[in-house]
Write a protein that holds these residues in place. Structure first.
Motif, mmCIF file in Angstrom:
data_model
loop_
_atom_site.group_PDB
_atom_site.id
_atom_site.type_symbol
_atom_site.label_atom_id
_atom_site.label_comp_id
_atom_site.label_asym_id
_atom_site.label_seq_id
_atom_site.Cartn_x
_atom_site.Cartn_y
_atom_site.Cartn_z
ATOM 1 N N ILE A 116 0.834 -1.204 0.000
ATOM 2 C CA ILE A 116 0.000 0.000 0.000
ATOM 3 C C ILE A 116 0.872 1.259 0.000
ATOM 4 C CG2 ILE A 116 -1.638 1.346 1.405
ATOM 5 C CD1 ILE A 116 -2.800 -1.441 2.248
ATOM 6 N N ASN A 117 1.887 1.288 0.860
ATOM 7 C CA ASN A 117 2.764 2.464 0.932
ATOM 8 C C ASN A 117 3.508 2.693 -0.379
ATOM 9 O OD1 ASN A 117 1.985 2.955 3.561
ATOM 10 N ND2 ASN A 117 3.740 1.903 4.456
ATOM 11 N N GLU A 118 4.056 1.630 -0.958
ATOM 12 C CA GLU A 118 4.815 1.762 -2.208
ATOM 13 C C GLU A 118 3.909 2.166 -3.369
ATOM 14 O OE1 GLU A 118 8.083 1.688 -2.825
ATOM 15 O OE2 GLU A 118 8.425 1.468 -0.675
ATOM 16 N N TYR A 119 2.722 1.568 -3.430
ATOM 17 C CA TYR A 119 1.780 1.900 -4.494
ATOM 18 C C TYR A 119 1.381 3.372 -4.409
ATOM 19 C CZ TYR A 119 -2.474 2.026 -7.290
ATOM 20 O OH TYR A 119 -3.430 2.361 -8.206
ATOM 21 N N ASN A 120 1.003 3.833 -3.219
ATOM 22 C CA ASN A 120 0.602 5.230 -3.050
ATOM 23 C C ASN A 120 1.741 6.190 -3.358
ATOM 24 O OD1 ASN A 120 -2.026 4.570 -2.380
ATOM 25 N ND2 ASN A 120 -1.630 4.555 -0.181
ATOM 26 N N SER A 121 2.936 5.840 -2.942
ATOM 27 C CA SER A 121 4.100 6.684 -3.215
ATOM 28 C C SER A 121 4.357 6.787 -4.721
ATOM 29 C CB SER A 121 5.325 6.105 -2.502
ATOM 30 O OG SER A 121 6.476 6.827 -2.839
ATOM 31 N N CYS A 122 4.246 5.676 -5.418
ATOM 32 C CA CYS A 122 4.457 5.654 -6.868
ATOM 33 C C CYS A 122 3.420 6.528 -7.577
ATOM 34 C CB CYS A 122 4.388 4.208 -7.363
ATOM 35 S SG CYS A 122 4.624 4.007 -9.139
ATOM 36 N N ILE A 123 2.154 6.388 -7.201
ATOM 37 C CA ILE A 123 1.092 7.189 -7.814
ATOM 38 C C ILE A 123 1.345 8.674 -7.560
ATOM 39 C CG2 ILE A 123 -1.382 7.752 -7.692
ATOM 40 C CD1 ILE A 123 -0.863 5.146 -9.197
ATOM 41 N N ARG A 124 1.690 9.029 -6.319
ATOM 42 C CA ARG A 124 1.974 10.439 -5.987
ATOM 43 C C ARG A 124 3.125 10.976 -6.832
ATOM 44 N NH1 ARG A 124 1.054 8.777 -0.742
ATOM 45 N NH2 ARG A 124 3.287 8.547 -0.374
ATOM 46 N N ASP A 125 4.195 10.165 -6.960
ATOM 47 C CA ASP A 125 5.357 10.611 -7.750
ATOM 48 C C ASP A 125 4.975 10.850 -9.211
ATOM 49 O OD1 ASP A 125 6.892 10.437 -5.470
ATOM 50 O OD2 ASP A 125 7.882 8.556 -6.050
ATOM 51 N N LEU A 126 4.149 9.993 -9.783
ATOM 52 C CA LEU A 126 3.733 10.159 -11.183
ATOM 53 C C LEU A 126 2.824 11.379 -11.365
ATOM 54 C CD1 LEU A 126 3.047 6.479 -12.244
ATOM 55 C CD2 LEU A 126 4.915 7.949 -13.008
#
Length: 112
Positions: free
Chosen positions: A100-110
């Protein structure tokens, strides 16, 4: 070649839960306790493939959807899912939290 049973674990061994099973981890080695013999046995490193399969299946229904208002393509979202799954497999005892943390971080970065 079978491993010799041990009555106690190496110093500094830590207990870990992987896919609902208890292991002890020391260095590159994993051990399980046999209640019948009261001994510890060295075992091959547990695999987390089953966890990866569950993560993939849990999110499969979302594959054809896009997240509303994200402005991201399906390929970008899929890339975040795959990257998050890879990271979560590295820490199976906390895999869902890491996913969950990695997915959310990736979406935010994009989105930036």
């Amino acid at each position: 070649m079978a491993q010799q049973p041990m009555s106690q674990l190496p110093a500094g061994a830590s207990e870990v839960q992987i896919l609902g099973k208890t292991y002890w981890h020391s260095g590159d080695n994993f051990y399980q306790f046999n209640e019948e013999t009261g001994m510890f046995y060295q075992v091959p490193q547990p695999t987390v493939q089953a966890h990866k399969d569950r993560v993939s299946q849990a999110h499969m229904y979302q594959r054809s959807q896009t997240l509303p208002g994200t402005g991201l393509t399906g390929d970008q979202i899929e890339g975040c899912r795959n990257a998050a799954a890879d990271k979560s497999n590295e820490v199976p005892n906390r895999g869902s939290q890491v996913y969950i943390n990695e997915y959310n971080s990736c979406i935010r970065d994009l989105q930036q």
